[in-house]
Design a protein around this motif. Structure first.
Motif, mmCIF file in Angstrom:
data_model
loop_
_atom_site.group_PDB
_atom_site.id
_atom_site.type_symbol
_atom_site.label_atom_id
_atom_site.label_comp_id
_atom_site.label_asym_id
_atom_site.label_seq_id
_atom_site.Cartn_x
_atom_site.Cartn_y
_atom_site.Cartn_z
ATOM 1 N N GLN A 1 0.826 -1.183 0.000
ATOM 2 C CA GLN A 1 0.000 0.000 0.000
ATOM 3 C C GLN A 1 0.870 1.247 0.000
ATOM 4 O OE1 GLN A 1 -3.075 0.338 -0.397
ATOM 5 N NE2 GLN A 1 -4.177 -1.403 0.396
ATOM 6 N N LEU A 2 0.446 2.242 -0.766
ATOM 7 C CA LEU A 2 1.185 3.490 -0.854
ATOM 8 C C LEU A 2 1.191 4.232 0.474
ATOM 9 C CD1 LEU A 2 2.725 5.399 -2.701
ATOM 10 C CD2 LEU A 2 0.560 6.447 -3.330
ATOM 11 N N LYS A 3 0.111 4.155 1.223
ATOM 12 C CA LYS A 3 0.038 4.868 2.504
ATOM 13 C C LYS A 3 0.970 4.274 3.554
ATOM 14 C CE LYS A 3 -3.737 2.175 4.288
ATOM 15 N NZ LYS A 3 -4.760 2.133 5.247
ATOM 16 N N ASP A 4 1.419 3.046 3.369
ATOM 17 C CA ASP A 4 2.281 2.386 4.344
ATOM 18 C C ASP A 4 3.766 2.609 4.089
ATOM 19 O OD1 ASP A 4 0.041 1.363 5.609
ATOM 20 O OD2 ASP A 4 0.044 -0.457 4.384
ATOM 21 N N THR A 5 4.136 3.230 2.992
ATOM 22 C CA THR A 5 5.547 3.424 2.673
ATOM 23 C C THR A 5 6.082 4.705 3.321
ATOM 24 O OG1 THR A 5 7.187 3.560 0.913
ATOM 25 C CG2 THR A 5 5.109 4.662 0.512
ATOM 26 N N THR A 6 7.366 4.682 3.650
ATOM 27 C CA THR A 6 8.002 5.871 4.214
ATOM 28 C C THR A 6 8.712 6.680 3.138
ATOM 29 O OG1 THR A 6 9.997 4.613 4.711
ATOM 30 C CG2 THR A 6 8.334 4.784 6.453
ATOM 31 N N ALA A 7 8.780 6.162 1.922
ATOM 32 C CA ALA A 7 9.458 6.854 0.820
ATOM 33 C C ALA A 7 8.564 7.961 0.272
ATOM 34 C CB ALA A 7 9.801 5.874 -0.285
ATOM 35 N N SER A 8 9.195 8.957 -0.314
ATOM 36 C CA SER A 8 8.468 10.047 -0.967
ATOM 37 C C SER A 8 8.139 9.606 -2.387
ATOM 38 C CB SER A 8 9.332 11.311 -0.982
ATOM 39 O OG SER A 8 8.672 12.340 -1.662
ATOM 40 N N VAL A 9 6.874 9.243 -2.619
ATOM 41 C CA VAL A 9 6.460 8.649 -3.880
ATOM 42 C C VAL A 9 5.231 9.367 -4.407
ATOM 43 C CG1 VAL A 9 5.678 6.517 -4.982
ATOM 44 C CG2 VAL A 9 7.300 6.397 -3.109
ATOM 45 N N ALA A 10 5.207 9.590 -5.715
ATOM 46 C CA ALA A 10 4.002 10.063 -6.399
ATOM 47 C C ALA A 10 3.625 9.001 -7.419
ATOM 48 C CB ALA A 10 4.259 11.401 -7.088
ATOM 49 N N VAL A 11 2.377 8.559 -7.406
ATOM 50 C CA VAL A 11 1.921 7.508 -8.306
ATOM 51 C C VAL A 11 0.734 8.033 -9.092
ATOM 52 C CG1 VAL A 11 0.984 5.172 -8.463
ATOM 53 C CG2 VAL A 11 2.683 5.713 -6.717
ATOM 54 N N ARG A 12 0.788 7.853 -10.417
ATOM 55 C CA ARG A 12 -0.319 8.250 -11.287
ATOM 56 C C ARG A 12 -0.710 7.046 -12.135
ATOM 57 N NH1 ARG A 12 -0.377 11.975 -8.315
ATOM 58 N NH2 ARG A 12 0.192 14.112 -8.747
ATOM 59 N N SER A 13 -1.990 6.780 -12.193
ATOM 60 C CA SER A 13 -2.478 5.689 -13.036
ATOM 61 C C SER A 13 -2.623 6.179 -14.472
ATOM 62 C CB SER A 13 -3.823 5.180 -12.520
ATOM 63 O OG SER A 13 -4.818 6.167 -12.731
ATOM 64 N N GLY A 14 -2.741 5.243 -15.397
ATOM 65 C CA GLY A 14 -2.929 5.601 -16.798
ATOM 66 C C GLY A 14 -4.200 6.399 -17.013
ATOM 67 N N GLN A 15 -5.260 6.082 -16.266
ATOM 68 C CA GLN A 15 -6.512 6.818 -16.403
ATOM 69 C C GLN A 15 -6.353 8.257 -15.931
ATOM 70 O OE1 GLN A 15 -9.341 5.757 -17.924
ATOM 71 N NE2 GLN A 15 -9.927 7.896 -17.720
ATOM 72 N N SER A 16 -5.621 8.476 -14.830
ATOM 73 C CA SER A 16 -5.424 9.853 -14.364
ATOM 74 C C SER A 16 -4.548 10.639 -15.333
ATOM 75 C CB SER A 16 -4.833 9.875 -12.957
ATOM 76 O OG SER A 16 -3.487 9.448 -12.956
ATOM 77 N N LEU A 17 -3.617 9.966 -16.036
ATOM 78 C CA LEU A 17 -2.822 10.650 -17.053
ATOM 79 C C LEU A 17 -3.723 11.169 -18.168
ATOM 80 C CD1 LEU A 17 0.219 8.219 -17.408
ATOM 81 C CD2 LEU A 17 0.081 10.303 -16.067
ATOM 82 N N GLN A 18 -4.681 10.346 -18.579
ATOM 83 C CA GLN A 18 -5.618 10.768 -19.619
ATOM 84 C C GLN A 18 -6.545 11.858 -19.108
ATOM 85 O OE1 GLN A 18 -7.642 7.327 -21.131
ATOM 86 N NE2 GLN A 18 -5.790 6.470 -22.024
ATOM 87 N N ASP A 19 -7.016 11.719 -17.874
ATOM 88 C CA ASP A 19 -7.921 12.726 -17.305
ATOM 89 C C ASP A 19 -7.250 14.086 -17.178
ATOM 90 O OD1 ASP A 19 -9.829 10.746 -17.138
ATOM 91 O OD2 ASP A 19 -9.572 10.436 -14.972
ATOM 92 N N MET A 20 -5.957 14.092 -16.850
ATOM 93 C CA MET A 20 -5.208 15.347 -16.702
ATOM 94 C C MET A 20 -4.654 15.843 -18.024
ATOM 95 S SD MET A 20 -3.156 14.744 -13.216
ATOM 96 C CE MET A 20 -3.960 14.439 -11.679
ATOM 97 N N ASN A 21 -4.856 15.066 -19.098
ATOM 98 C CA ASN A 21 -4.415 15.419 -20.444
ATOM 99 C C ASN A 21 -2.895 15.602 -20.518
ATOM 100 O OD1 ASN A 21 -4.985 15.760 -23.135
ATOM 101 N ND2 ASN A 21 -5.206 17.969 -22.966
ATOM 102 N N ASP A 22 -2.163 14.761 -19.802
ATOM 103 C CA ASP A 22 -0.707 14.788 -19.893
ATOM 104 C C ASP A 22 -0.293 14.187 -21.226
ATOM 105 O OD1 ASP A 22 -0.644 15.817 -17.378
ATOM 106 O OD2 ASP A 22 0.055 14.003 -16.390
ATOM 107 N N SER A 23 0.544 14.897 -21.965
ATOM 108 C CA SER A 23 0.947 14.392 -23.271
ATOM 109 C C SER A 23 2.125 13.429 -23.180
ATOM 110 C CB SER A 23 1.283 15.547 -24.216
ATOM 111 O OG SER A 23 2.386 16.263 -23.712
ATOM 112 N N ASN A 24 2.875 13.474 -22.067
ATOM 113 C CA ASN A 24 3.992 12.538 -21.889
ATOM 114 C C ASN A 24 4.305 12.400 -20.406
ATOM 115 O OD1 ASN A 24 5.618 14.809 -21.185
ATOM 116 N ND2 ASN A 24 5.969 15.182 -23.344
ATOM 117 N N ALA A 25 5.273 11.558 -20.086
ATOM 118 C CA ALA A 25 5.614 11.319 -18.685
ATOM 119 C C ALA A 25 6.252 12.542 -18.041
ATOM 120 C CB ALA A 25 6.536 10.111 -18.572
#
Length: 166
Positions: free
Chosen positions: A1-25
């Protein structure tokens, strides 16, 4: 689970990439905190450049993994160019050398593409913008046998730029 990690992480799903209209990584990287990305394929995590101290020919201090494969300098710029068929993008900030090797002292970007599935699927995307900018993407998934499938993705992007050379 992402909430259980102590690392500084940002995770984006493929659907959120499309929703935010990101053209690339790189667009996704710009949305992550403490990360900066430039148009020429360079980025920094927590203020540390991906190419290390000095110039672009220094030893890299950040890793890019696409489907588990570490990318070289060419892969850093070309590998993150599109996001049409991405399952997930993870931005790990801070030292990751224990998990990902010596080139991950500043952090890492992990891109996971969608896996082939055992049914027919296809998608097409076209984007037109200013400066004669165009981006075309196509995907086709085909089941070959009951246990084997193939996924084929093509992306092309073109832009005339801001300067007209007569």
């Amino acid at each position: 689970q992402l909430k259980d990690t102590t690392a500084s992480v940002a995770v984006r799903s493929g659907q959120s990439l499309q929703d935010m209209n990101d053209s690339n990584a790189y667009d996704t990287l710009r949305r992550a905190g403490n990360a900066v990305a430039t148009e020429n394929g360079l980025f920094s995590l927590l203020g540390i450049g991906s190419t290390g101290q000095g110039n672009e020919f220094a030893a890299p201090l950040a890793s890019v993994l696409i489907d588990g494969v570490a990318q070289d300098r060419i892969g850093l710029t070309a590998g993150l160019a599109g996001n049409f068929d991405i399952e997930q993008v993870e931005v790990l900030r801070g030292p990751q050398s224990t998990n990902l090797g010596r080139n991950a002292l500043a952090g890492a970007i992990i891109v996971n593409n969608r896996n082939p599935v055992n049914y027919w699927e296809s998608a097409l995307r076209a984007t037109l913008a200013g400066q004669s900018s165009a981006q075309f993407s196509a995907m086709m998934n085909a089941p070959l046998t009951s246990e084997l499938a193939m996924r084929f993705v093509v992306e092309d992007a073109r832009q005339d730029g801001f300067v007209r050379n007569t």
